[in-house]
Scaffold this active site. Sequence first.
Site, PDB file in Angstrom:
ATOM      1  N   ARG A   1       0.741  -1.329   0.160  1.00  0.00           N
ATOM      2  CA  ARG A   1       0.019   0.101   0.073  1.00  0.00           C
ATOM      3  C   ARG A   1       0.828   1.156   0.068  1.00  0.00           C
ATOM      4  NH1 ARG A   1      -3.421  -0.320   4.870  1.00  0.00           N
ATOM      5  NH2 ARG A   1      -1.591  -1.203   5.851  1.00  0.00           N
TER       6      ARG A   1
ATOM      7  N   ASN B   1      -6.109  -2.694   2.364  1.00  0.00           N
ATOM      8  CA  ASN B   1      -6.347  -4.125   2.394  1.00  0.00           C
ATOM      9  C   ASN B   1      -7.692  -4.565   2.555  1.00  0.00           C
ATOM     10  OD1 ASN B   1      -3.521  -4.543   2.476  1.00  0.00           O
ATOM     11  ND2 ASN B   1      -3.370  -4.427   4.715  1.00  0.00           N
TER      12      ASN B   1
END
Length: 94
Positions: free
Chosen positions: A23, A41
């Site tokens: 990320r 996520n």
Amino acid sequence: MNNNAVIARQVTVRGRVQGVFYRAATQQQARRLGVAGWVRNLPDGRVEAWLEGSDQAVDTLMAWMREGPEQAEVTGLCVCEVTPRSLNDFEVDA
């Protein structure tokens, strides 16, 4: 397509993409390319992202996302065309 036109894509990434800085690295690449959106996520181990920007910038970011950072092992991307929301930055969602 007009080079100034903004496109948007919702992307789901499969593989070993959680716990490997996927990320944060995606955010860094997106900001470098001028792509707005977010990345987060999912409970099943995948990562989901919303990408908005020029066709070329979004395509470049998606090409990077197919590889991800060094520790990641991407096995596939699912991509959907979506309507842009006029986002201004790229965030990492919890």
